[in-house]
Design a protein around this motif. Sequence first.
Motif, PDB file in Angstrom:
ATOM      1  N   UNK A  83       3.706   5.890  -5.247  1.00 47.09           N
ATOM      2  CA  UNK A  83       3.764   6.087  -6.692  1.00 47.09           C
ATOM      3  C   UNK A  83       2.634   6.985  -7.167  1.00 47.09           C
ATOM      4  N   UNK A  84       1.483   6.906  -6.528  1.00 45.42           N
ATOM      5  CA  UNK A  84       0.344   7.722  -6.947  1.00 45.42           C
ATOM      6  C   UNK A  84       0.589   9.199  -6.682  1.00 45.42           C
ATOM      7  N   UNK A  85       1.273   9.521  -5.595  1.00 47.19           N
ATOM      8  CA  UNK A  85       1.481  10.912  -5.225  1.00 47.19           C
ATOM      9  C   UNK A  85       2.855  11.450  -5.600  1.00 47.19           C
ATOM     10  N   UNK A  97       0.834  -1.197   0.000  1.00 45.28           N
ATOM     11  CA  UNK A  97       0.000   0.000   0.000  1.00 45.28           C
ATOM     12  C   UNK A  97       0.873   1.253   0.000  1.00 45.28           C
ATOM     13  N   UNK A  98       1.964   1.219   0.749  1.00 41.52           N
ATOM     14  CA  UNK A  98       2.892   2.350   0.756  1.00 41.52           C
ATOM     15  C   UNK A  98       3.469   2.588  -0.640  1.00 41.52           C
ATOM     16  N   UNK A 149       9.472   9.392 -10.536  1.00 40.59           N
ATOM     17  CA  UNK A 149       9.281   7.982 -10.904  1.00 40.59           C
ATOM     18  C   UNK A 149      10.149   7.611 -12.093  1.00 40.59           C
ATOM     19  N   UNK A 150      10.222   8.491 -13.081  1.00 40.36           N
ATOM     20  CA  UNK A 150      11.050   8.229 -14.257  1.00 40.36           C
ATOM     21  C   UNK A 150      12.509   8.079 -13.856  1.00 40.36           C
TER      22      UNK A 150
END
Length: 64
Positions: free
Chosen positions: A40-42, A34-35, A48-49
């Motif tokens: 990754x969502x925020x 979940x972390x 991320x790249x």
Amino acid sequence: MSSETATTQPAPEALASEDGKRRMSAILVLAFGAFLVWGAAYANPITLHNAAHDVRHATGFPCH
């Protein structure tokens, strides 16, 4: 003489301990997953790249 095989079963406390360890492991894995998903969502897309880019270089895969 009779050849009887004695079967031993683990004590109930040992079974409860193993069950507790499995549950704790499952909870920790789910929390970590979940972390990662929320992280990754925020996260900023460029972050991320760059993380993926660095991992590719660290593992020896060419990316460009």
